[in-house]
Design an enzyme around this catalytic site. Structure first.
Site, short mmCIF file in Angstrom:
data_model
loop_
_atom_site.label_atom_id
_atom_site.label_comp_id
_atom_site.label_asym_id
_atom_site.label_seq_id
_atom_site.Cartn_x
_atom_site.Cartn_y
_atom_site.Cartn_z
N GLY A 137 52.02 30.10 39.47
CA GLY A 137 50.72 30.19 39.15
C GLY A 137 49.91 30.49 40.40
N GLU A 138 48.41 30.29 40.25
CA GLU A 138 47.40 30.54 41.22
C GLU A 138 47.03 29.14 41.81
OE1 GLU A 138 44.76 34.53 40.00
OE2 GLU A 138 44.05 32.54 39.46
#
Length: 386
Positions: A240-241
């Protein structure tokens, strides 16, 4: 000579992996028809009877279903979603009804994008939607969720509603002034990860009681665009970010037991062949097949991680986004590179049925939504893609 031997060993190791998990196509896997319309940034889930439901994203308010138990499998349109077009929602089946949590969209054509905190549910028996009398404790966009049992879902991650909404309000206000618009964009991206306040609280929603519970926090930074799976009470939260444009290669692992989440040792996704480090993925597909956790596709910005390490907060500035086609597998406790998908793809819907992982829709390397449906299956140590 030492360097040559080192490279030779790397090459032989890669060859061994490719031989043991060679990608092929096979009649073993189920072939599903394309979705009636291209779908990216949508959502989907499967019920206990083997019926897949997908919708929203680029499909607008449309939803479709397909029965995997039927001999002749076709997509059927169901009643349209009443909550307006939206992207990045999370959906699961609870108590034989399809629940849809949050997302991002516009209230009308003139309004800026905004994060939603509402919840809707769909009754397959009645073919009706109903807005649930609840709101999530935080806005839900870029979040991820997994079903814990027939009444509860775990939801975590996601952007900070206020910071995210403010960005799009400022963008809309500066729309007529290109210089001001560029300033807004730069100021938004040029911040350290901690200043985005991505959600790291783990929430449990109980559909039977219509209640939310705080189940603690992630063991590290909050993320957005992560992939998540649950198998045998073990949760895997994949990459994910950490902030817009910057991914993480970390995989959080936890055990759900006696209504309690216990965090275990993290792991990292390995670098792709020919790359020095793993940037991490957002929008990846994931699911289990014969005990092997498979992770494929997604997107990142090669070089952003190094830029951030060097102190450049706008880490993906000037870097082209790269859609990935690599597939990784967690085999006997170790992550391995398994091979490549048919095309680079991310931001679609992952649905598992038996030992097949269906990859529904997604965004291709041109940023366009696709309507294709492919599948991952492990068979005799080989990864089958169909």
């Amino acid at each position: 000579m030492g360097m040559q031997m080192k490279n030779f060993k790397k090459m032989m190791t890669l060859m061994a992996l490719c031989l043991s998990v060679a990608i092929t196509t096979s009649g073993y896997a189920t072939t599903l028809p394309d979705i009636p319309e291209p779908l990216k940034n949508g959502t989907g889930a499967i019920d206990n009877n083997g019926v897949i439901y997908v919708g929203l994203g680029t499909a607008g308010t449309s939803w479709y279903k397909i029965d995997l138990k039927k001999q002749h499998k076709d997509w059927e349109r169901i009643k349209s979603f009443p909550g307006g077009a939206r992207e990045q929602s999370v959906s699961v089946f609870l108590n034989d009804e399809l629940y849809v949590f949050g997302g991002v969209g516009k209230k009308n054509s003139e309004s800026p994008l905004q994060v939603y905190s509402d919840v809707y549910k769909y009754s397959p028996v009645k073919n009706t939607w109903q807005k649930v009398d609840t709101i999530s404790p935080v806005g839900l966009t870029g979040h991820t969720g997994v079903k814990l049992n027939e009444t509860m879902v775990l939801i975590t991650g996601g952007v900070n509603e206020h910071i995210f909404d403010k960005y799009f309000i400022d963008i809309a206000a500066a729309a007529a002034d290109e210089s001001e618009k560029n300033k807004v964009i730069y100021n938004y991206f040029n911040k350290p990860a901690k200043d985005y306040f991505f959600n790291k609280i783990v929430f449990i929603y109980n559909a039977k009681e219509n209640t939310w519970k705080n189940a603690g926090e992630l063991p590290g930074a909050g993320t957005a665009g992560s992939s998540s799976v649950m198998e045998n009470n073990f949760l895997m939260l994949i990459n994910g970010e950490l902030k817009p444009g910057l991914r993480t290669d970390v995989i959080y692992r936890a055990m759900w037991d006696n209504d309690k989440l216990t965090w275990l040792k993290n792991s990292q996704l390995p670098p792709s062949p020919g790359e020095q480090q793993q940037e991490g993925l957002a929008g990846a597909f994931s699911g289990y097949s014969h005990g092997v956790l498979l992770v494929g596709g997604g997107a990142n910005f090669p070089g952003a991680k190094q830029n951030y390490t060097n102190g450049k907060f706008y880490s993906h500035e000037g870097i082209n986004k790269k859609w990935r086609d690599e597939v990784y597998g967690l085999v006997n406790g170790h992550w391995q590179y398994m091979g490549k998908m048919k095309q680079p793809l991310g931001y679609g819907v992952s649905v598992s049925y038996g030992d097949e992982v269906f990859l529904i829709g997604g965004e291709n390397a041109k940023g366009k939504p696709v309507s294709s449906v492919t599948s991952f299956t492990m068979r005799d140590g080989n990864l089958l893609i169909k």
